[in-house]
Enzyme design. Structure first.
Site, PDB file in Angstrom:
ATOM      1  N   LYS A   4     -11.669  -0.772 -15.100  1.00 28.18           N
ATOM      2  CA  LYS A   4     -12.528  -1.193 -14.719  1.00 28.18           C
ATOM      3  C   LYS A   4     -12.619  -2.619 -15.938  1.00 28.18           C
ATOM      4  CE  LYS A   4     -11.613  -0.913 -10.677  1.00 28.18           C
ATOM      5  NZ  LYS A   4     -10.205  -1.434  -9.967  1.00 28.18           N
ATOM      6  N   TYR A  11     -12.864   5.352 -14.075  1.00 31.44           N
ATOM      7  CA  TYR A  11     -13.076   4.639 -13.630  1.00 31.44           C
ATOM      8  C   TYR A  11     -14.112   3.563 -14.120  1.00 31.44           C
ATOM      9  CZ  TYR A  11     -14.072   1.810  -9.337  1.00 31.44           C
ATOM     10  OH  TYR A  11     -14.376   0.341  -8.689  1.00 31.44           O
ATOM     11  N   ASP A  68       3.833   2.941  -3.790  1.00 32.52           N
ATOM     12  CA  ASP A  68       3.211   3.855  -4.710  1.00 32.52           C
ATOM     13  C   ASP A  68       3.195   3.037  -6.052  1.00 32.52           C
ATOM     14  OD1 ASP A  68       1.753   5.530  -6.240  1.00 32.52           O
ATOM     15  OD2 ASP A  68       2.876   7.224  -5.817  1.00 32.52           O
ATOM     16  N   ASN A  97      -5.426  -5.520  -5.910  1.00 28.11           N
ATOM     17  CA  ASN A  97      -6.590  -5.076  -5.156  1.00 28.11           C
ATOM     18  C   ASN A  97      -6.453  -3.891  -5.100  1.00 28.11           C
ATOM     19  OD1 ASN A  97      -8.877  -5.322  -3.549  1.00 28.11           O
ATOM     20  ND2 ASN A  97      -7.474  -4.213  -1.840  1.00 28.11           N
ATOM     21  N   ASP A 119       0.918  -1.253  -0.145  1.00 30.09           N
ATOM     22  CA  ASP A 119      -0.142   0.270  -0.262  1.00 30.09           C
ATOM     23  C   ASP A 119       0.638   1.275   0.029  1.00 30.09           C
ATOM     24  OD1 ASP A 119      -3.159  -0.028   0.949  1.00 30.09           O
ATOM     25  OD2 ASP A 119      -1.781   1.673   0.927  1.00 30.09           O
ATOM     26  N   THR A 143     -17.043   0.226   2.104  1.00 35.32           N
ATOM     27  CA  THR A 143     -15.830   0.407   2.795  1.00 35.32           C
ATOM     28  C   THR A 143     -15.119   2.196   2.109  1.00 35.32           C
ATOM     29  OG1 THR A 143     -14.817   0.567   0.834  1.00 35.32           O
ATOM     30  CG2 THR A 143     -15.219  -1.705   0.748  1.00 35.32           C
TER      31      THR A 143
HETATM   32  P1  NAI Z   1     -10.412   1.861  -0.099  1.00 38.76           P
HETATM   33  O1  NAI Z   1     -10.468   3.282  -1.060  1.00 38.76           O
HETATM   34  O2  NAI Z   1     -11.097   1.272   0.910  1.00 38.76           O
HETATM   35  O3  NAI Z   1      -8.764   0.935  -0.255  1.00 38.76           O
HETATM   36  C1  NAI Z   1      -7.680   0.749  -1.797  1.00 38.76           C
HETATM   37  C2  NAI Z   1      -6.445   0.809  -1.131  1.00 38.76           C
HETATM   38  O4  NAI Z   1      -5.775   1.139  -2.322  1.00 38.76           O
HETATM   39  C3  NAI Z   1      -5.985   2.113   0.402  1.00 38.76           C
HETATM   40  O5  NAI Z   1      -5.389   1.330   1.467  1.00 38.76           O
HETATM   41  C4  NAI Z   1      -5.572   3.279  -0.756  1.00 38.76           C
HETATM   42  O6  NAI Z   1      -4.378   3.411  -0.217  1.00 38.76           O
HETATM   43  C5  NAI Z   1      -4.448   2.429  -2.027  1.00 38.76           C
HETATM   44  N1  NAI Z   1      -4.442   2.786  -2.303  1.00 38.76           N
HETATM   45  C6  NAI Z   1      -4.136   3.386  -3.307  1.00 38.76           C
HETATM   46  N2  NAI Z   1      -3.308   4.315  -4.164  1.00 38.76           N
HETATM   47  C7  NAI Z   1      -2.737   3.103  -4.087  1.00 38.76           C
HETATM   48  C8  NAI Z   1      -1.306   3.170  -4.656  1.00 38.76           C
HETATM   49  N3  NAI Z   1      -1.133   4.457  -5.633  1.00 38.76           N
HETATM   50  N4  NAI Z   1      -0.373   2.510  -4.488  1.00 38.76           N
HETATM   51  C9  NAI Z   1      -0.634   2.429  -3.746  1.00 38.76           C
HETATM   52  N5  NAI Z   1      -1.864   1.564  -3.107  1.00 38.76           N
HETATM   53  C10 NAI Z   1      -2.829   2.380  -3.075  1.00 38.76           C
HETATM   54  O7  NAI Z   1     -11.317   0.891  -1.650  1.00 38.76           O
HETATM   55  P2  NAI Z   1     -11.499  -0.467  -1.103  1.00 38.76           P
HETATM   56  O8  NAI Z   1     -13.060  -0.446  -1.287  1.00 38.76           O
HETATM   57  O9  NAI Z   1     -11.300  -1.779  -0.584  1.00 38.76           O
HETATM   58  O10 NAI Z   1     -11.427  -1.192  -2.745  1.00 38.76           O
HETATM   59  C11 NAI Z   1     -10.747  -1.838  -3.341  1.00 38.76           C
HETATM   60  C12 NAI Z   1     -10.475  -2.679  -4.073  1.00 38.76           C
HETATM   61  O11 NAI Z   1     -12.614  -2.592  -5.417  1.00 38.76           O
HETATM   62  C13 NAI Z   1     -10.711  -1.476  -5.677  1.00 38.76           C
HETATM   63  O12 NAI Z   1      -9.970  -1.907  -6.756  1.00 38.76           O
HETATM   64  C14 NAI Z   1     -12.528  -1.283  -6.029  1.00 38.76           C
HETATM   65  O13 NAI Z   1     -12.100  -0.343  -7.435  1.00 38.76           O
HETATM   66  C15 NAI Z   1     -12.225  -2.552  -6.248  1.00 38.76           C
HETATM   67  N6  NAI Z   1     -14.301  -1.966  -6.124  1.00 38.76           N
HETATM   68  C16 NAI Z   1     -14.709  -1.829  -4.329  1.00 38.76           C
HETATM   69  C17 NAI Z   1     -15.665  -1.857  -4.682  1.00 38.76           C
HETATM   70  C18 NAI Z   1     -16.775  -0.535  -3.063  1.00 38.76           C
HETATM   71  O14 NAI Z   1     -17.677  -0.196  -3.692  1.00 38.76           O
HETATM   72  N7  NAI Z   1     -16.040  -0.903  -2.693  1.00 38.76           N
HETATM   73  C19 NAI Z   1     -17.016  -2.046  -5.785  1.00 38.76           C
HETATM   74  C20 NAI Z   1     -16.228  -2.937  -6.124  1.00 38.76           C
HETATM   75  C21 NAI Z   1     -14.885  -2.299  -7.134  1.00 38.76           C
END
Ligand code: NAI
Length: 407
Positions: free
Chosen positions: A151, A147, A59, A82, A32, A180
């Site tokens: 995806k 977005y 990053d 993820n 992360d 989340t």
């Molecule tokens: P979140 O925002 O809670 O967590 C994402 C994590 O990725 C965070 O810890 C963040 O620090 C890290 N991150 C962001 N940019 C980064 C970078 N440049 N380098 C390294 N780490 C980085 O997101 P969530 O909701 O847990 O989503 C996880 C995955 O699931 C994502 O790919 C999202 O697009 C996908 N998703 C989420 C949905 C939802 O409803 N929450 C629905 C559909 C897909």
């Protein structure tokens, strides 16, 4: 010991997934960019047999930082791509600069491939790669910049990797709405109205991060192999619904995802499909029915066989249970009969829409003739059981032994 690399592990789905793997005794490499949050997650992981986990502050929009991932990383059984982000502004697409589009594409589309490239030499034979896409990759979500395109691109990239590396088990998860930090921030900023989102979901609720973690845990296991090259759309049925009436929010609480399952197997020749669940029964168990009768349906008889299975199931269950029907994967069917299989699959989706408010789920699994039932037991245990309480209306297409060499 099995090892997994999880990106975006400091928050949301990635954090819950890391906890699940750690509690199952896996060694986790957690990636992360948020050093503080990542450290907190690592400290919170359950200690299991003295396993040391590796936090990697990187990053993922920086190719050089990704390239450094292999240094000090152990051999890997699974990679979970993820990490992802949504567009922070609500600007219409044509007002967005190439740089704004590129920011999303770099993380959501380019980084997963770069992570696999960087770690290719560390992958154990038969390792699993799971990319986390989104329902937004299946249907366009406006005013979220690139977005949806990013995806959709990730889904296509996953299929291409599965073709290029048939020795691996490559799959893609497409979550629906999950509560989340990402979704909470959309709600707080008024860009997502939860009631409006839930009204489009047959199961009448958003998912918990733990439900995605369970799916990722299954897809990262060796038992996911029949699903290689496939997408798992885990969205409460939203992607299969074309309803014009809103769905009501559910009033039924989810059962524990790791609870017992009480399995009922129906149909002729049910024996080989039964053995995996015999030991896991209990009084408060999640009730599941596996109906194999359509496997012996005559040509042109699939829709009727599924309808009969559904009618039997609905007669025995009022609410909160799952029906999984097995469908034959027949590539030699005459074209005149080809409509029957598609009709049966759409019947599964239609039933899922009608049943959702009762937390009754229905999914189909297409079984190639050359696949031994035992090879499907882990998949069926997931699909039928409480871990998959957000999965409904889907037909999962399995690959048989004959296609071992192609993805
Ligand atoms: P979140 O925002 O809670 O967590 C994402 C994590 O990725 C965070 O810890 C963040 O620090 C890290 N991150 C962001 N940019 C980064 C970078 N440049 N380098 C390294 N780490 C980085 O997101 P969530 O909701 O847990 O989503 C996880 C995955 O699931 C994502 O790919 C999202 O697009 C996908 N998703 C989420 C949905 C939802 O409803 N929450 C629905 C559909 C897909």
């Amino acid at each position: 010991m099995q090892n997994v690399l999880i990106t975006g592990a400091a928050s949301g789905i990635g954090r819950d997934t890391a906890r699940l793997f750690a509690s199952a005794g896996w060694q986790c490499v957690l990636v992360d960019r948020n050093a503080q949050a990542l450290e907190k997650v690592v400290r919170s992981l359950p200690a299991h047999g003295g396993v040391t986990h590796f936090p990697r502050v990187i990053d993922l929009t920086d190719r050089q930082q990704i390239a450094s991932l292999a240094e000090g990383t152990p051999a890997l059984d699974a990679i979970l791509n993820n990490a992802g982000m949504t567009e922070p502004s609500t600007l219409p697409l044509i007002e967005q600069t190439p740089e704004q589009l590129q920011r999303l594409l770099a993380l959501n589309l380019t980084a997963p491939a770069a992570v696999v490239d960087a770690c290719a030499g560390l992958l154990r034979p038969g390792a699993r790669v799971v990319n986390v896409s989104s329902g937004a990759g299946l249907a366009a979500i406006p005013w979220r910049g690139a977005y949806s395109p990013s995806k959709a691109g990730l889904i296509a990239q996953t299929m291409a990797l599965a073709q290029a590396r048939p020795d691996l088990c490559v799959t893609v998860l497409a979550p629906g709405f999950v509560r989340t930090e990402l979704v909470e921030s959309l709600i707080q900023s008024g860009r997502l109205v939860p009631e409006g989102a839930v009204a489009k979901i047959p199961l009448g609720r958003m998912a918990a991060p733990a439900e995605m973690a369970r799916a990722l845990f299954f897809l990262a296991s060796a038992g996911a192999r029949p699903l290689r090259g496939q997408i798992l759309a885990l969205n409460g049925g939203s992607s299969i619904s074309g309803a014009s009436r809103p769905y009501a929010p559910t009033t039924i609480d989810t059962l524990p995802l790791d609870g017992p399952v009480k399995l009922d197997v129906r149909g002729d020749h049910a024996g080989p499909w039964h053995s995996w669940a015999e030991a896991s029964t209990g009084t408060t168990a999640y009730e599941a029915c596996l109906d194999v009768s359509a496997l012996s349906a005559p040509e042109g008889g699939l829709l009727q066989a599924v309808h009969l299975a559904a009618t039997r199931f609905a007669g025995r269950h009022d609410q909160q249970a799952s029906l999984t029907v097995l469908l034959p994967s027949r590539s030699t069917a005459r074209w005149q009969a080809a409509g029957d299989a598609a009709a049966a699959r759409m019947l599964v989706s239609t039933l899922a829409c009608e049943w959702g408010s009762l937390a009754l789920r229905i999914n189909a699994v297409e079984v190639p003739e050359d696949l031994e039932p035992s090879q499907l037991h882990p998949l069926l245990a997931y699909v039928c059981g409480p871990a998959a309480q957000y999965l409904t209306g889907q037909t999962l297409r399995c690959r048989g032994s004959a296609s071992q060499s192609e993805a």
